[in-house]
Design a protein around this motif. Structure first.
Motif, PDB file in Angstrom:
ATOM      1  N   UNK A 184     -17.025  -9.341 -19.899  1.00 16.25           N
ATOM      2  CA  UNK A 184     -17.809  -8.111 -20.545  1.00 16.25           C
ATOM      3  C   UNK A 184     -17.101  -7.198 -21.345  1.00 16.25           C
ATOM      4  N   UNK A 185     -15.982  -6.783 -21.079  1.00 17.05           N
ATOM      5  CA  UNK A 185     -15.073  -5.873 -21.887  1.00 17.05           C
ATOM      6  C   UNK A 185     -14.649  -6.477 -23.202  1.00 17.05           C
ATOM      7  N   UNK A 186     -14.590  -8.089 -23.408  1.00 17.15           N
ATOM      8  CA  UNK A 186     -14.162  -8.574 -24.427  1.00 17.15           C
ATOM      9  C   UNK A 186     -15.585  -8.682 -25.519  1.00 17.15           C
ATOM     10  N   UNK A 187     -16.519  -8.732 -24.735  1.00 21.02           N
ATOM     11  CA  UNK A 187     -17.785  -9.037 -25.544  1.00 21.02           C
ATOM     12  C   UNK A 187     -18.014  -7.736 -26.151  1.00 21.02           C
ATOM     13  N   UNK A 188     -17.839  -6.583 -25.535  1.00 28.47           N
ATOM     14  CA  UNK A 188     -18.224  -5.176 -26.121  1.00 28.47           C
ATOM     15  C   UNK A 188     -17.200  -4.608 -27.001  1.00 28.47           C
ATOM     16  N   UNK A 189     -15.802  -4.787 -26.435  1.00 25.23           N
ATOM     17  CA  UNK A 189     -14.716  -3.856 -27.081  1.00 25.23           C
ATOM     18  C   UNK A 189     -13.761  -5.040 -27.794  1.00 25.23           C
ATOM     19  N   UNK A 190     -14.183  -6.291 -27.871  1.00 23.95           N
ATOM     20  CA  UNK A 190     -13.394  -7.295 -28.718  1.00 23.95           C
ATOM     21  C   UNK A 190     -11.966  -6.912 -28.649  1.00 23.95           C
ATOM     22  N   UNK A 191     -11.223  -6.847 -29.828  1.00 27.05           N
ATOM     23  CA  UNK A 191      -9.964  -6.517 -29.919  1.00 27.05           C
ATOM     24  C   UNK A 191      -9.343  -5.338 -29.333  1.00 27.05           C
ATOM     25  N   UNK A 192      -9.937  -4.416 -28.731  1.00 30.87           N
ATOM     26  CA  UNK A 192      -9.410  -3.193 -27.852  1.00 30.87           C
ATOM     27  C   UNK A 192      -9.024  -3.756 -26.427  1.00 30.87           C
ATOM     28  N   UNK A 193      -9.561  -5.238 -26.341  1.00 33.20           N
ATOM     29  CA  UNK A 193      -8.834  -5.708 -24.934  1.00 33.20           C
ATOM     30  C   UNK A 193      -7.584  -6.568 -25.228  1.00 33.20           C
TER      31      UNK A 193
END
Length: 514
Positions: free
Chosen positions: A251-260
Motif C-alpha cells: 500500500x505504501x509503495x503504491x501511494x508514496x513510491x520512492x518515499x518508501x
C-alpha cells in the motif's frame, strides 16, 4: 507588515524512532535506535558517511604503522565541545578507559578488545592505565592494538569509542547525559528529553563543521506502535519512520513510491534458546524447533519479500567469507518437518512423549508479533508444541536478555557494527556475557575464534571463522531466520538521505526542502 523570509524559518527534522532509548551514555547503549540519537550528539575519530563508508570524523587524518598495530590520530584543531572547550586526545583516552573499566560494566566493552590490554583491563587483570590508548599531546592520540585488525577504523566510528568530556564527567558523574548537563562534540546538542514522548536536539554552533549542518533542530519520537507512526507520517507530523509493518509495504509503495525505502543491510533476525533452561540444553530439541520454521513463509508472507530466508548467523555480503549452513538447509520444508518430528521424539517430546510447552518472548512491534504468531502456529501444527507469546518494550526486552533472565525462546536481531563476520560470531563467545543470550559454551568455537584474531592472512582468517560458524549451525544455540532489510519511510522533503548497509543515518548530512 513585512512577511518573514522563508530562509529564516527554523529547519526542524521530525524522526520516528520506534522505541525509547535505555540511556544516552555510550557505555550503556546497544541498539540502533539509541545509536541514531547518540551519533547526532557525539562524534568519534571516524564516522560513517551517508553512503556507509568510513570517513574522517573528529580526527582529520591518521597514520598507521607498517605492521598495522599502531594508529596515530590527529584530532581537528577546531574540534570543540558544545561549551566551547577544546576536544582533546585525553577525552578519548578517558572515555575508552571508562568503557573498559570493569566498574563501568559497559555492555559493549568487548568491541574494543582489539586494543592492547583491553581484555585484561575489562576482566580486572590489569589497571585501566595499561589500556593501549595514549594522548601524545592534546590533539594527537596513539592507539596500540594487540595485532593488526582490518576493521579497526570502523570500530572507531562505533559508540564504544565516542569521547566524553573528562571535566564534565567529573562535575556531574553518571548524570552527565541529562539535558542541561550533557556536552556534545557532534553536530547537535541535547536540549530536552521527555521519556516516551520526545527527545529534542539542537544545532551545535561549536561543532567543527557547523557551517555545513543544515538543520536547526532534530526531534526524535519513540513510537513503538508502527501503525501510529505511519499515521503521523501520512499526516505530515513525521519526516522519517523507522521499521514500519511490512504488511503495509504494498500500500505504501503504491501511494508514496520512492518515499518508501527497503534497504538491504548486514543484519540477521534470529530466535535464541536459553541453553541453561532444560530442555533447550538438548541439541535435538533446538534443532527440531529450528527445522520446523518455514523461513520462506516468513519472508514472503510477512515481509513481502523485503527479508530473505537464512540458516547462517553471518549475513551474506562479507567480502571473502563463505557462509556456513546446517546439513538440513537444502532439504525441502516437508522433509525438514518430518526430520524435526523424529528429533523431538528422540528427545522424549511430542507424540508418545512429554508435552513441550514454551513461551516466545519478543519486543513490541507488529512485525515481530506476526513472526512469533506464525512460528507458534508452525510449532503447534508440525510438532504439537504448546506456545505462549510474551512481549515487552524494546528496552526492557533486551535488558532482560542481557541481564541473563530465564526464558525458553526469544526474538533477537543483530545489525553489523562493522562489515566483518567476527561482529556476528563474537556474540556467541562463552565470555561474552552481554550478547550471548543463549549462554552458549563450546570450547572449540572459542578456540577457533581466538585463532582468527591472530591471523594476518585474510583468506585463512575467513576460513577459520567459517569453521567456527559451522560449529554454531550444528549446535543451533540460535535459530537464524532471516536477513533483514531496513524499512524506512523518508519524506520527499528530506534531502541527503542515502540507504546504506550499516543503517547509519546522521542528521548532519540531511536537509529539508519545503
Amino acid at each position: 507588515m513585512a512577511a518573514a523570509s522563508p530562509a529564516l524559518a527554523e529547519a526542524v527534522l521530525h524522526r520516528g524512532n520506534s522505541g525509547e532509548p535505555t540511556s544516552l551514555d555510550p557505555a550503556h547503549i546497544s541498539i540502533n535506535i539509541e545509536g541514531f540519537i547518540i551519533y547526532d550528539l557525539l562524534e568519534g575519530l571516524t564516522i560513517f558517511g551517508p553512503d556507509g563508508t568510513i570517513k574522517p570524523g573528529a580526527a582529520e587524518k591518521w597514520d598507521v604503522s607498517e605492521d598495522g598495530t599502531v594508529y596515530t590520530f590527529h584530532i581537528r584543531e577546531n574540534a570543540k565541545w558544545s561549551d566551547g572547550s577544546p576536544l582533546t586526545a585525553g577525552d578519548f583516552v578517558f572515555a575508552m578507559q571508562r568503557e573498559e573499566d570493569p566498574k563501568t560494566a559497559a555492555e559493549y566493552a568487548t568491541l574494543l578488545y582489539p586494543i592492547k590490554n583491553a581484555e585484561e583491563v575489562n576482566t580486572g587483570k590489569a589497571p585501566v592505565d595499561q589500556l593501549g590508548v595514549k594522548a601524545i599531546d592534546d590533539k594527537t592520540l596513539e592507539i596500540t592494538l594487540k595485532q593488526s585488525t582490518p576493521f579497526f577504523l570502523q570500530l572507531m566510528a562505533h559508540y564504544t569509542a565516542l569521547p566524553i568530556s573528562k571535566a564534565n564527567y567529573e562535575k556531574y558523574g553518571n548524570d552527565f547525559v541529562k539535558p542541561g548537563n550533557m556536552l556534545s562534540n557532534g553536530a547537535f546538542t541535547l536540549q530536552a528529553h521527555v521519556p516516551n514522548d520526545s527527545l529534542t536536539t539542537v544545532k551545535n554552533d561549536n561543532y567543527w563543521d557547523a557551517a555545513n549542518v543544515k538543520l536547526d533542530k532534530v526531534i526524535f519520537y519513540p513510537i513503538e506502535d508502527d501503525a501510529a507512526a505511519i499515521r503521523r507520517f501520512e499526516a505530515g507530523e513525521l519526516d522519517t519512520v523507522y521499521n514500519f509493518s511490512a504488511e503495509q509495504l504494498k500500500r505504501l509503495r503504491e501511494k508514496y513510491k520512492d518515499q518508501v525505502h527497503v534497504s538491504p543491510s548486514l543484519s540477521t533476525y534470529y530466535y535464541t534458546f536459553d541453553m541453561t533452561n532444560p530442555p533447550y540444553d538438548d541439541v535435538k530439541v533446538r534443532t527440531a524447533l529450528s527445522m520446523a520454521v518455514d523461513r520462506d513463509f516468513l519472508t514472503d508472507e510477512i515481509f513481502n519479500g523485503a527479508y530473505l530466508p537464512t540458516y547462517s548467523m553471518v549475513p551474506p555480503g562479507m567480502e571473502g567469507y563463505t557462509l556456513a549452513k546446517p546439513d538440513w538447509a537444502d532439504m525441502s520444508q516437508i522433509d525438514r518437518e518430518d526430520k524435526a518430528v523424529e528429533l523431538l521424539k528422540e528427545a522424549g517430546y511430542g507424540e508418545g512423549g512429554k508435552p513441550l510447552n514454551l513461551t516466545i518472548r519478543y519486543n513490541t512491534n507488529t512485525n515481530h508479533e506476526r513472526v512469533a504468531t506464525a512460528v507458534a502456529d508452525m510449532w503447534k501444527t508440525t510438532l504439537g508444541v504448546n506456545v505462549q507469546l510474551q512481549n515487552l518494550d524494546v528496552a526492557s526486552h533486551y535488558a532482560y536478555l542481557k541481564q541473563g533472565g530465564k526464558y525458553d525462546v526469544a526474538r533477537a536481531g543483530w545489525a553489523a557494527d562493522y562489515a566483518d563476520p567476527e561482529n556476528f560470531l563474537y556474540l556467541l563467545l562463552s565470555f561474552n556475557k552481554t550478547f550471548n543470550y543463549s549462554h552458549y559454551v563450546n570450547p572449540k568455537f572459542d578456540e577457533l575464534m581466538k585463532k582468527s584474531y591472530t591471523q594476518q592472512d585474510q583468506a585463512e582468517r575467513m576460513k577459520t571463522m567459517n569453521e567456527a560458524e559451522q560449529l554454531v549451525v550444528n549446535d543451533q544455540p540460535i535459530a537464524p531466520l532471516m536477513n533483514q532489510a531496513e524499512l524506512w519511510m523518508i519524506s520527499s522533503r528530506v534531502k541527503g538521505w542515502q540507504d546504506n548497509a550499516v543503517n547509519d543515518h546522521r542528521s548532519k548530512f540531511l536537509s529539508l526542502s519545503e
